[in-house]
Design a protein around this motif. Structure first.
Motif, mmCIF file in Angstrom:
data_model
loop_
_atom_site.group_PDB
_atom_site.id
_atom_site.type_symbol
_atom_site.label_atom_id
_atom_site.label_comp_id
_atom_site.label_asym_id
_atom_site.label_seq_id
_atom_site.Cartn_x
_atom_site.Cartn_y
_atom_site.Cartn_z
ATOM 1 N N GLY A 262 21.717 -74.879 36.163
ATOM 2 C CA GLY A 262 21.442 -75.996 37.057
ATOM 3 C C GLY A 262 21.325 -75.662 38.525
ATOM 4 O O GLY A 262 21.230 -76.565 39.359
ATOM 5 N N TYR A 263 21.315 -74.385 38.869
ATOM 6 C CA TYR A 263 21.134 -74.006 40.263
ATOM 7 C C TYR A 263 19.660 -74.094 40.617
ATOM 8 O O TYR A 263 18.794 -73.817 39.793
ATOM 9 N N ARG A 264 19.396 -74.479 41.847
ATOM 10 C CA ARG A 264 18.035 -74.527 42.355
ATOM 11 C C ARG A 264 17.981 -73.722 43.648
ATOM 12 O O ARG A 264 18.990 -73.591 44.339
ATOM 13 N N GLN A 265 16.801 -73.230 43.974
ATOM 14 C CA GLN A 265 16.658 -72.464 45.203
ATOM 15 C C GLN A 265 16.709 -73.436 46.380
ATOM 16 O O GLN A 265 15.878 -74.325 46.511
ATOM 17 N N ALA A 266 17.714 -73.270 47.234
ATOM 18 C CA ALA A 266 17.941 -74.179 48.357
ATOM 19 C C ALA A 266 17.446 -73.593 49.678
ATOM 20 O O ALA A 266 17.112 -74.333 50.600
ATOM 21 N N THR A 267 17.439 -72.257 49.781
ATOM 22 C CA THR A 267 16.931 -71.543 50.952
ATOM 23 C C THR A 267 16.199 -70.317 50.436
ATOM 24 O O THR A 267 16.114 -70.123 49.214
ATOM 25 N N GLY A 268 15.744 -69.446 51.321
ATOM 26 C CA GLY A 268 15.022 -68.245 50.903
ATOM 27 C C GLY A 268 15.748 -67.425 49.851
ATOM 28 O O GLY A 268 15.188 -67.043 48.843
ATOM 29 N N CYS A 269 17.028 -67.171 50.064
ATOM 30 C CA CYS A 269 17.844 -66.406 49.114
ATOM 31 C C CYS A 269 18.980 -67.238 48.544
ATOM 32 O O CYS A 269 19.786 -66.732 47.766
ATOM 33 N N GLY A 270 19.072 -68.503 48.947
ATOM 34 C CA GLY A 270 20.212 -69.338 48.586
ATOM 35 C C GLY A 270 19.982 -70.215 47.372
ATOM 36 O O GLY A 270 18.924 -70.827 47.220
ATOM 37 N N TRP A 271 21.009 -70.272 46.541
ATOM 38 C CA TRP A 271 20.981 -71.066 45.309
ATOM 39 C C TRP A 271 22.149 -72.043 45.333
ATOM 40 O O TRP A 271 23.252 -71.680 45.737
ATOM 41 N N ALA A 272 21.898 -73.275 44.899
ATOM 42 C CA ALA A 272 22.939 -74.301 44.966
ATOM 43 C C ALA A 272 22.807 -75.274 43.806
ATOM 44 O O ALA A 272 21.740 -75.415 43.197
ATOM 45 N N ARG A 273 23.929 -75.939 43.539
ATOM 46 C CA ARG A 273 23.968 -77.096 42.644
ATOM 47 C C ARG A 273 24.486 -78.250 43.490
ATOM 48 O O ARG A 273 24.540 -78.159 44.708
ATOM 49 N N ASP A 274 24.936 -79.289 42.856
ATOM 50 C CA ASP A 274 25.438 -80.453 43.588
ATOM 51 C C ASP A 274 26.909 -80.340 43.957
ATOM 52 O O ASP A 274 27.506 -81.317 44.367
ATOM 53 N N ASP A 275 27.516 -79.165 43.826
ATOM 54 C CA ASP A 275 28.939 -79.016 44.143
ATOM 55 C C ASP A 275 29.198 -78.641 45.601
ATOM 56 O O ASP A 275 30.344 -78.494 46.018
ATOM 57 N N GLY A 276 28.140 -78.480 46.407
ATOM 58 C CA GLY A 276 28.299 -78.209 47.828
ATOM 59 C C GLY A 276 28.357 -76.742 48.209
ATOM 60 O O GLY A 276 28.452 -76.415 49.389
ATOM 61 N N TYR A 277 28.297 -75.825 47.251
ATOM 62 C CA TYR A 277 28.393 -74.395 47.553
ATOM 63 C C TYR A 277 27.020 -73.753 47.516
ATOM 64 O O TYR A 277 26.209 -74.030 46.641
ATOM 65 N N LEU A 278 26.782 -72.864 48.465
ATOM 66 C CA LEU A 278 25.537 -72.124 48.536
ATOM 67 C C LEU A 278 25.821 -70.664 48.188
ATOM 68 O O LEU A 278 26.728 -70.054 48.764
ATOM 69 N N PHE A 279 25.061 -70.126 47.262
ATOM 70 C CA PHE A 279 25.180 -68.736 46.847
ATOM 71 C C PHE A 279 23.936 -67.992 47.304
ATOM 72 O O PHE A 279 22.851 -68.225 46.779
ATOM 73 N N ASP A 280 24.089 -67.128 48.320
ATOM 74 C CA ASP A 280 22.984 -66.293 48.771
ATOM 75 C C ASP A 280 22.978 -65.035 47.919
ATOM 76 O O ASP A 280 23.980 -64.304 47.875
ATOM 77 N N LEU A 281 21.864 -64.791 47.247
ATOM 78 C CA LEU A 281 21.703 -63.609 46.404
ATOM 79 C C LEU A 281 20.603 -62.751 47.015
ATOM 80 O O LEU A 281 19.428 -63.115 46.980
ATOM 81 N N PHE A 282 20.999 -61.619 47.576
ATOM 82 C CA PHE A 282 20.057 -60.731 48.254
ATOM 83 C C PHE A 282 19.667 -59.596 47.317
ATOM 84 O O PHE A 282 20.519 -58.793 46.929
ATOM 85 N N PRO A 283 18.394 -59.517 46.938
ATOM 86 C CA PRO A 283 17.976 -58.413 46.066
ATOM 87 C C PRO A 283 17.890 -57.106 46.846
ATOM 88 O O PRO A 283 17.592 -57.093 48.040
ATOM 89 N N GLY A 284 18.188 -56.002 46.189
ATOM 90 C CA GLY A 284 18.057 -54.689 46.820
ATOM 91 C C GLY A 284 19.225 -54.357 47.727
ATOM 92 O O GLY A 284 20.375 -54.610 47.400
ATOM 93 N N LYS A 285 18.896 -53.815 48.903
ATOM 94 C CA LYS A 285 19.947 -53.370 49.823
ATOM 95 C C LYS A 285 19.797 -53.989 51.207
ATOM 96 O O LYS A 285 20.196 -53.412 52.215
ATOM 97 N N LYS A 286 19.238 -55.188 51.251
ATOM 98 C CA LYS A 286 19.032 -55.875 52.525
ATOM 99 C C LYS A 286 19.938 -57.099 52.587
ATOM 100 O O LYS A 286 19.804 -58.017 51.779
ATOM 101 N N VAL A 287 20.870 -57.103 53.556
ATOM 102 C CA VAL A 287 21.782 -58.221 53.769
ATOM 103 C C VAL A 287 21.206 -59.052 54.916
ATOM 104 O O VAL A 287 21.067 -58.542 56.026
ATOM 105 N N PHE A 288 20.908 -60.309 54.652
ATOM 106 C CA PHE A 288 20.251 -61.152 55.648
ATOM 107 C C PHE A 288 19.007 -60.403 56.111
ATOM 108 O O PHE A 288 18.098 -60.188 55.344
ATOM 109 N N GLN A 289 18.987 -59.957 57.358
ATOM 110 C CA GLN A 289 17.846 -59.201 57.888
ATOM 111 C C GLN A 289 18.161 -57.712 58.048
ATOM 112 O O GLN A 289 17.331 -56.960 58.536
#
Length: 188
Positions: free
Chosen positions: A69-96
């Motif tokens: 039930g997670y949906r993409q909420a931002t570029g790397c962020g995934w969320a459900r209706d529980d208020g938490y955002l999970f940023d999943l960064f592929p590879g070895k790049k954190v943010f920028q």
């Protein structure tokens, strides 16, 4: 755990749920405030940040959380209706910030908890400080000071300076991020 922050026990509950549905092994490396939280250096974090260095494991994890039930909420962020955002960064790049080496290489992560299929590590201290200081928000300075003080004499500021400088060579705004390092070192 509250609506806007998640603590370590709350995070383990969520990840245990993910683990139950994963079809195969997936390795994630906590970065940002998440890495501090799972190492008991910070009580909670407002969002959850994970590197997923292996591309196939990243794809498996994204497919799994979509089914949950997670949906993409931002570029790397995934969320459900529980208020938490999970940023999943592929590879070895954190943010920028592109790390010099894969966080899966020996010495570049600290294993913290392994579920049946989900292995959770924290990013090594030096790359953690680098990725936070390249962003350079006030909370990042505070978190880095907390981490370095917690490590005490085990934290090598000269090693940080060398790795930080090398990483900064690949950054577009080298002067800005180097200024963050000097600001951090002066606070210590």
């Amino acid at each position: 755990m509250n609506q806007y922050r998640i603590d370590k026990s709350g995070l383990w509950l969520v990840l245990e749920g993910w683990d139950a549905y994963l079809p195969r092994k997936v390795r994630v490396v906590a970065c940002g405030g998440t890495a501090l939280t799972i190492q008991d250096l910070k009580a909670s974090t407002k969002d959850v940040d994970f590197l997923v260095p292996d591309d196939k494991e990243y794809q498996v994890l994204v497919r799994t959380i979509k089914k949950l039930g997670y949906r993409q909420a931002t570029g790397c962020g995934w969320a459900r209706d529980d208020g938490y955002l999970f940023d999943l960064f592929p590879g070895k790049k954190v943010f920028q910030t592109e790390l010099l080496d894969s966080p899966l290489e020996a010495g570049n992560h600290v294993p913290v908890k392994t579920f049946k299929k989900l292995a959770v590590s924290a990013l090594n201290d030096y790359d953690l400080v680098i990725s936070k200081m390249f962003r350079g928000a006030a909370v990042d300075f505070d978190d880095c000071v907390r981490l370095i003080h917690a490590r005490g004499k085990g934290f090598d500021t000269e090693r940080l300076r060398a790795r930080y400088t090398e990483t900064a060579l690949y950054e577009v705004s080298t002067e800005r991020v180097m200024g963050h390092l000097y600001g951090l070192l002066s606070r210590l």
